[in-house]
Write a protein that holds these residues in place. Structure first.
Motif, short mmCIF file in Angstrom:
data_model
loop_
_atom_site.label_atom_id
_atom_site.label_comp_id
_atom_site.label_asym_id
_atom_site.label_seq_id
_atom_site.Cartn_x
_atom_site.Cartn_y
_atom_site.Cartn_z
N ASP A 29 35.09 48.25 34.60
CA ASP A 29 34.43 48.16 35.81
C ASP A 29 34.63 46.88 36.77
O ASP A 29 34.91 47.07 37.98
CB ASP A 29 32.98 48.52 35.59
N ARG A 62 38.21 47.12 38.20
CA ARG A 62 38.35 47.88 39.40
C ARG A 62 37.66 47.29 40.61
O ARG A 62 38.42 47.52 41.69
CB ARG A 62 37.62 49.13 38.80
N GLU A 63 36.54 46.70 40.35
CA GLU A 63 35.80 46.28 41.67
C GLU A 63 36.69 45.14 42.16
O GLU A 63 36.90 45.06 43.49
CB GLU A 63 34.43 45.69 41.04
N GLU A 64 37.40 44.14 41.19
CA GLU A 64 37.79 43.09 41.71
C GLU A 64 39.23 43.63 42.25
O GLU A 64 39.67 42.87 43.39
CB GLU A 64 38.11 42.02 40.65
#
Lengths: 693, 383, 361
Positions: B374, B377-379
């Motif tokens: 997660d 993915r966010e970064e």
């Protein structure tokens, strides 16, 4: 609202500052921005990408997202400050008093809702109008934006309409509540020029009809001249010049505005005798702005100790109509001095024949319907293309979307093979040879420069590595060291610092990436280069530099340049011959002078009229084409242009609807594919005239 | 000796894990210091979620690495009085305790869980890597060329995906199937893909320079085929590469289940990326299709693939646990978490600890991997 | 639409045939048949006797022919032994060689006999599927609304506190496979020695020894909250996390779309933006996800039915596999595959209906 006096400004932005906050730092996007829009007035906001013009528009809507914040100043709409309003108050203003039109019409309509519902929503929310009444109003407004068959459109989903129709719907939606202010954010950038012309006309007409004020945002100075009364030029987050459109265009008082006008190809510019003057340097990054004047480092009139000493305020230009400039030296500069002309070059004579296409056809079989059912259809992407190109020559291929110019490039490059016809490249027949089967020499002599700077380089490979790979593939150089040296020379050639070899593409600006793309294309000593809209995605000031670079390299290498473009201004500036395409057909072919002067093919005539020109001296005849470009899947019978042609009535019988016109060869080898007789063609009048000064 | 209270148990465990703490502190400190130079990995440290996931995952990775230093007892040794004892019971005749109690065979739960980490963290990532190689090697051409090849490969992938995983395991992981040699055949096919992948990868890049190409591809083939012969056929003369037939069966099945999903992901990304201009630029300078797939497209698909890789290791861990839970796992002696939970669940309502401890271990590892994915993915989307 | 449906069904039939053939091969492997011979005949059979038993009971011959017989497109085997007694695939249940039909495969409704339950496979499957149907129904009723609500709420305002809390919950549940959450739920709610039950019992809040029942065996006869909640929750929890994350991803993506900004700048109120503009677009993706989760739901069912000893379809599958019940295992596999394919078909059709962009083009 009631205490607002109609003689007062409808929108007053005072010293507005906006910043975006990231984890690392605060990035100021707009600084000390002021402008005033009077009732019924159209205000243009113009500037290059990243100058903050869209941010201003979103700030008026108070929709800056989570990271954006207004850090200072006020935005007064009808005298009330929008920056201090609550969500609830804003909601009443949005859509009913201020409406917005966006760049991407497809993306701004809800794909899962019928058009009627989306339109009717506006009066239902703001005026509590009953649904049936709202739908009736929607129907009327659809007719107002001149869309055919309003009842069908009410029930349609957005994807069932073409791009131009979608944009008309977005405009209709904005007009549903008869707003006092309309914000248009690059409303035609995603559309073809002939479609754009229709939309622009509509906007002007509706603006006049409803008395709506407009804030029109665009990077295109020609459009601004066409639509707006006043404009505000922005540079790097600041307004640098504001005033009456004609005054700013003719008597600009800011060096940036002047430089901008000198870098765009206006009629009269010519690559040999009066080349464009590119603005040196690069747009400063928001967190690397210089002290004092933001434009200082790129300005010809820069004076150390004055221009970079302190923040510069707007200064009113005396004797002009609300004209102001953010320049300390505007009184000292001789604004009428002619521009320092760059190096004037001799036109090189066309050399030997390098490329000859004869009766080239490319058909695709596609299955219709989403699920592969139904009969297979044939898309005729290219129909009987015949032309030649010589050494040293620039051949422009002009046309709008779906005209088959990209397919043509693919076939020529060998990514696809032709259905029939022949392509002679140097002394070789290559029409049936896919690129894998071509020998290295042929491949390296024929290269391509791509359109999208953000896509043209592999994002996960260094710049140097990508050029070296091209050298490896073209079997240039005998050792790694040799190739390294050649790569650095190529970087020199495209005027990029050698240190860029180690950079990743994301560290480069759009123009720099495009230069790397050019270096890569010339790595194998290309003789024929296909440039697919190489500058259309770049900002105007960068366009000039990249175009000139391309011209220089062409002159040195005696390259044949096939320049694919939809932008007639740049085509007129740099091409020797022009080929106009429409729905897979070449409709007109001739030298630049022949194509840009009568007789025209009716499509060329409309295209010329549609291109906005940022020159107050230019008089244009307005020819607006009805409807959209037909789909290549389902072309009209007979002449491909007959559905939109304004000359059709002059051709006797059903000729246009039934028979494909023959190619008429006029004086000087000028070719036109049209049923109009030579006399009728000869009677055509020029579209563009330049008024004497 | 007295039985330990819960705080004492925790204190003892914390002490026991000292090599893990030391390694964690060094890793995080170094990474934080150099994070601006470490690309996506460095940016991970900007996100709380990602950092948390990273720490949890690294905790288990270091536990697996230093398992020999951490365990207090031999994980398969049985000490007769210690059957099902509760956590913190002292072991007679030694100065140690069963920190987390004993299981139904009187083995130390704590040591078994620690050793189990090593088993899980060798099989799961290795199986995931092979599954990725298979999925990538097939997904790239399917997405790039499309047409009949794509239709055929997608059909096969969908066949495998239409099987409920558990059913596939019941059919594929049995002693009978080992007699017929099906796992070896599967291994022969699946393990060939990494060798093909690496060879093609190097060949497409260096074919312009034959001398260098021969060296690289030759070396890759030599090492690859050596490992291949050992792992798939147990025919490595030096005996360095070998795999227990039970383990091979489990391993192959897990790869077989995961590869089609990877295939679909890769295929989707390739279909998206192949219309990019840099791909066209590669084509127009006459690059071969494999160079374009492996060097132009694949590196740009790495973001979603890395994220999926993390998730998939977690998923594979769950799968291995499922196999253990149904007694299809490796061997009954093995301390892997799934089988331990299965052993423990029979007496669950009376002695919960033998099942709960490995259950929590497994959950935390998978949670860590999910959080890591997660964060990544966010970064990666932030650019 | 119709050609699409036909093509889709065609692919589905092809898939079903291929898969059932693969399953047939894997269940009828030589070692399995030998094991079957020893259990059905005698454990101490010689190797030759095993081979002749296999041959005499119609398990010999090429695999394709046997598959054809099982499917019912090849005539069933018949064999007359030395005594002149004719036996055959279709000769059973009082039929003689003359009266028996030529074909008796699953196409004729004959699924064979289970060696574990000693009854026709079709009956076993029917009963057990019914039991599992109830389980699935309750799982769906709990899982779908909860996960959609969680997903929409957290995706609606990305990065908000609600989002953080709900996302963490969703990640935690996806990290907890059924055999872990089942164990934990039992320990916490259904153990007489640990968790909350002893405390509740001490306070006199519950009459029995545990709050929930640790097994669901009694639910076959009558489903109650106390015997069914834990198995349902165990399956649902894992799914909730997964579907919620998918919904959240879809929702956050939709919320960044331009048409949401258009709606907002039209003056539509936030809750109306969500309900009228975002929701429908955001639910297209989760719908397919829910449908495609069936193969994996079946996974959960097998684990939970084993863990809670609920004698449904999953439990039967385990029994069949564990006891080498070839016919039953085969039938279970075919049913499972069929259910999966059917849900895929529904998901395809549903997707088309939900998405006007596809439906009308």
């Amino acid at each position: 609202m009631t205490d607002w006096d109609p003689s007062k400004p409808i929108l007053e932005i005072e010293n507005l500052s906006i910043s975006f906050f990231t984890r690392l730092r605060e990035i100021p996007a707009v600084m000390d921005f002021s402008c005033t829009v009077m009732p019924g007035e159209a205000m243009g906001l113009v500037g290059e990408s990243g100058c903050g013009k869209s941010t201003v528009a979103l700030a008026v809507m108070r929709d800056l997202g989570k990271t954006g914040r207004i850090t200072g100043g006020a935005i007064k709409f009808k005298g009330r400050d929008l920056t201090t309003m609550t969500e609830e108050e804003l909601r009443h203003i949005r859509g009913s008093e201020i409406a917005m039109i966006y760049q991407e019409p497809m993306a701004s309509l809800n794909p899962a809702m019928r058009i009627g519902e989306q339109l009717a929503e506006v009066p239902i929310i703001h005026q509590n109008m009953p649904r049936a009444e709202a739908l009736a109003l929607a129907r009327q407004i659809i007719a107002d934006v001149r869309l055919p068959d309003p009842d069908r459109i009410l029930r349609a989903y957005p994807h069932q309409l073409s791009g131009g129709q979608q944009q008309r719907i977005v405009i209709a939606m904005a007009l549903m509540a008869k707003p006092a202010l309309l914000i248009l954010d690059e409303p035609t950038t995603a559309l073809d020029v002939t479609v754009e012309a229709g939309i622009v006309d509509l906007v002007k007409e509706l603006g006049a009809k409803y008395g709506t004020s407009m804030l029109f945002i665009s990077h295109n100075l020609g459009l601004i001249l066409d639509v707006c009364d006043r404009l505000c030029v922005m540079y790097s987050g600041e307004a640098v010049e504001t005033g009456n459109v004609r005054e700013v265009f003719d008597k600009m008082r800011h060096p940036y505005t002047q430089a901008l006008f000198r870098s765009i190809p206006l009629p009269g510019a010519d690559k040999n005798s009066s080349p464009l003057i590119a603005i040196p340097g690069n747009f400063p990054l928001p967190h690397e702005r210089p002290k004092g004047c933001n434009f200082g480092p790129r300005c010809d009139y820069f004076r150390d100790g004055l221009c970079n000493a302190r923040d510069i305020p707007m200064d009113a230009v005396t004797d002009h109509d609300r004209h102001a400039t953010r320049c300390l030296r505007w009184t000292e500069i001789d604004w009428n001095a002619p521009a320092k002309v760059g190096k004037i070059t001799e036109k090189l004579p066309p050399g030997r024949l390098v490329l000859k296409m004869e009766d080239l056809k490319k058909y695709y079989a596609v299955s219709s319907g989403a699920f592969g059912g139904g009969a297979a259809k044939v898309v005729k992407a290219n129909e009987s293309l015949t032309f030649e190109a010589h050494e040293n020559e620039t051949l422009a291929i002009v046309g709008e979307s779906g005209c088959g110019k990209s397919t043509f490039a693919k076939v020529l490059m060998g990514l696809e093979t032709a259905t029939s016809g022949s392509i002679m490249l140097f002394d070789e027949n290559v029409q049936d040879t896919p690129i894998q089967a071509r020998n290295t020499d042929t491949v390296s002599k024929l290269q391509m420069v791509f359109q999208n700077p953000f896509d043209t380089l592999n994002p996960s490979m260094t710049v140097g590595r990508q050029i070296i790979r091209a050298l490896e593939i073209f079997q240039k150089g005998n050792s790694d060291a040799e190739r390294e040296a050649m790569m650095l020379n190529l970087l020199d050639m495209v005027k990029l610092p050698r240190a860029f070899a180690e950079r990743m593409p994301r560290q480069l600006s759009g123009g720099q990436k495009q230069r790397v793309g050019i270096a890569r294309a010339f790595a194998g000593g290309a003789k024929v280069v296909v440039a697919d809209e190489p500058v259309s995605a770049l900002d105007v000031s960068v366009q000039a530099a990249v175009t000139d670079l391309l011209m220089d390299i062409q002159r040195e290498n005696h390259t044949t340049l096939l320049f694919i473009s939809h932008d007639l201004s740049i085509v007129r500036y740099l091409s020797d011959r022009v080929m106009v395409m429409y729905l897979g057909h070449v409709v007109e072919l001739g030298s630049t002078d022949q194509v840009f002067a009568p007789p025209y093919h009716p499509y060329t005539e409309a295209l010329l009229s549609a291109v906005p020109i940022a020159d107050t001296r230019v008089q244009k005849r307005r020819i607006v084409l009805e409807g959209d470009i037909p789909s290549a899947m389902n072309p009209p019978p007979g002449c491909p242009f007959q559905t939109r042609c304004r000359w059709k009535s002059q051709v006797p019988g059903q000729l246009c609807e039934t028979v494909l016109p023959p190619v008429q060869v006029l004086a000087g080898g000028h070719q036109i594919k049209c049923h109009l007789s030579a006399e009728q063609l000869a009677r055509m009048e020029p579209v563009i005239t330049i008024a004497a000064e | 000796m007295e039985p330990l209270s819960w705080p004492m148990i925790f204190a003892k465990m914390v002490v026991q894990f000292w090599p893990v703490w030391a390694a964690l502190i060094v890793t995080v400190a170094l990474s934080l210091h150099f994070r601006r130079r470490l690309g996506l990995y460095g940016k991970l440290f900007d996100s709380t979620v990602g950092l948390l996931g990273f720490v949890i995952v690294m905790f288990w990775v270091f536990t697996a690495l230093f398992a020999d230093l951490i365990i207090t007892f031999d994980p398969i040794a049985q000490i007769s009085q210690m059957k099902n004892v509760s956590p913190g019971t002292p072991v007679p005749g030694s100065d140690q305790w069963y920190l987390l109690g004993g299981d139904h065979l009187a083995r130390d739960v704590f040591s078994r869980v620690v050793m189990g980490a090593r088993r899980v963290l060798t099989i799961a990532p290795a199986a995931t890597v092979i599954a990725f190689m298979v999925g990538i090697t097939l997904g790239l051409p399917a997405g790039y060329f499309g047409g009949k090849l794509d239709t055929g490969l997608s059909f096969i992938a969908n066949l495998v995906l239409a099987f409920p995983v558990i059913l596939l395991f019941y059919l594929l992981v049995t002693p009978e199937i080992r007699q017929t040699g099906v796992p070896v055949v599967l291994a022969a096919v699946l393990f060939l893909f990494p060798v093909i992948f690496v060879s093609v990868l190097l060949n497409s890049r260096y074919f312009t320079n034959p001398a260098r190409r021969n060296l690289y591809v030759g070396a890759a083939l030599a090492v690859g085929l050596w490992a291949y012969s050992g792992l798939a056929f147990n025919a490595d003369p030096t005996g360095i590469w070998s795999m227990d037939p039970n383990l091979l069966n489990v391993f192959v099945s897990v790869v077989f289940v995961n590869a089609p999903t990877v295939f679909r992901i890769v295929r989707g990304i390739v279909m998206d990326l192949k219309s990019r201009d840099y791909v066209a630029a590669g084509q127009t300078r006459g690059e071969g299709p494999w160079y374009i797939m492996l060097w132009e497209i694949l590196p740009n698909a790495r973001g979603p693939l890395i994220v999926d890789f993390c998730l998939r290791i977690g998923y594979t861990t769950i799968l291995l646990g499922t196999l253990g839970f149904f007694g299809l796992g490796v061997s009954p002696e093995s301390p892997d978490w799934g089988s331990t939970i299965d052993d423990g669940r029979k007496l669950l309502s009376i002695y919960p600890h033998p099942a709960v401890v490995p259950a929590l271990a497994l959950m935390s590892l998978v949670l860590g991997l999910n959080l890591l994915a997660d964060g990544l993915r966010e970064e990666s989307m932030r650019d | 639409m119709l050609p699409f449906l036909l093509r889709r069904v065609g692919v589905m039939v092809l898939t079903a045939l291929t898969l059932s053939f693969v399953v047939f091969c894997l269940t009828n492997l030589a070692p399995n048949l030998e094991k079957l011979a020893r259990t059905e005949g005698s454990v101490r059979m010689s190797d030759e006797a095993v081979l002749s038993w296999i041959e005499n009971n119609g398990h010999g011959g090429p695999m394709v022919m046997r598959y054809g017989q099982w499917l019912g497109v090849v005539p069933g085997w018949t064999r007359t032994d030395a005594q002149g007694v004719t036996r055959g695939r279709c000769i059973q249940g009082g039929l003689t060689a003359e009266t028996a039909p030529r074909y008796c495969g699953i196409l004729q409704g004959d699924w064979g006999t289970s060696t574990v339950f000693r009854e026709p496979v079709i009956k076993t499957i029917k009963d057990k599927l019914g039991a599992t149907g109830w389980l699935m129904l309750w799982v769906m009723l709990v899982m779908v609304p909860v996960s959609l609500i969680i997903g929409v709420l957290s995706g609606m305002r990305e990065g908000s506190r609600t989002d953080r809390v709900l996302s963490t919950f969703a990640i935690a549940t996806t990290a907890t496979p059924e055999y872990v959450s089942g164990v934990i739920l039992v320990v916490v709610f259904a153990s007489a020695t640990t968790g909350i039950s002893p405390i509740l019992a001490e306070w006199g809040w519950i009459s029995g020894r545990t709050l929930f029942l640790g097994t669901a065996t009694s639910a076959i006869d009558q489903i109650t909250f106390w015997n069914f909640a834990l198995p349902v929750m165990t399956i649902a929890l894992y799914g909730i996390g997964y579907i919620a994350r998918m919904t959240r991803a879809s929702m956050t993506e939709v919320m960044t779309q331009q048409y949401i900004r258009t709606a907002r700048l039209k003056g539509v109120a936030f809750h109306q933006v969500i309900l009228k503009h975002a929701l429908r677009n955001a639910l297209i993706a989760p719908f397919t996800v829910i449908m495609l989760q069936f193969p994996w739901l079946l996974n959960g069912v097998v684990i939970v039915e084993t863990l809670f000893n609920y004698k449904g379809f999953g439990w039967t599958l385990v029994q069949a596999a564990g006891n080498n019940d070839i016919q039953l295992l085969l039938a279970c596999s075919v049913v499972a595959v069929f259910v999966v394919l059917l849900t895929q078909l529904i998901s395809d059709i549903g997707y088309v209906f939900l998405n006007p962009r596809i439906r009308l083009s």
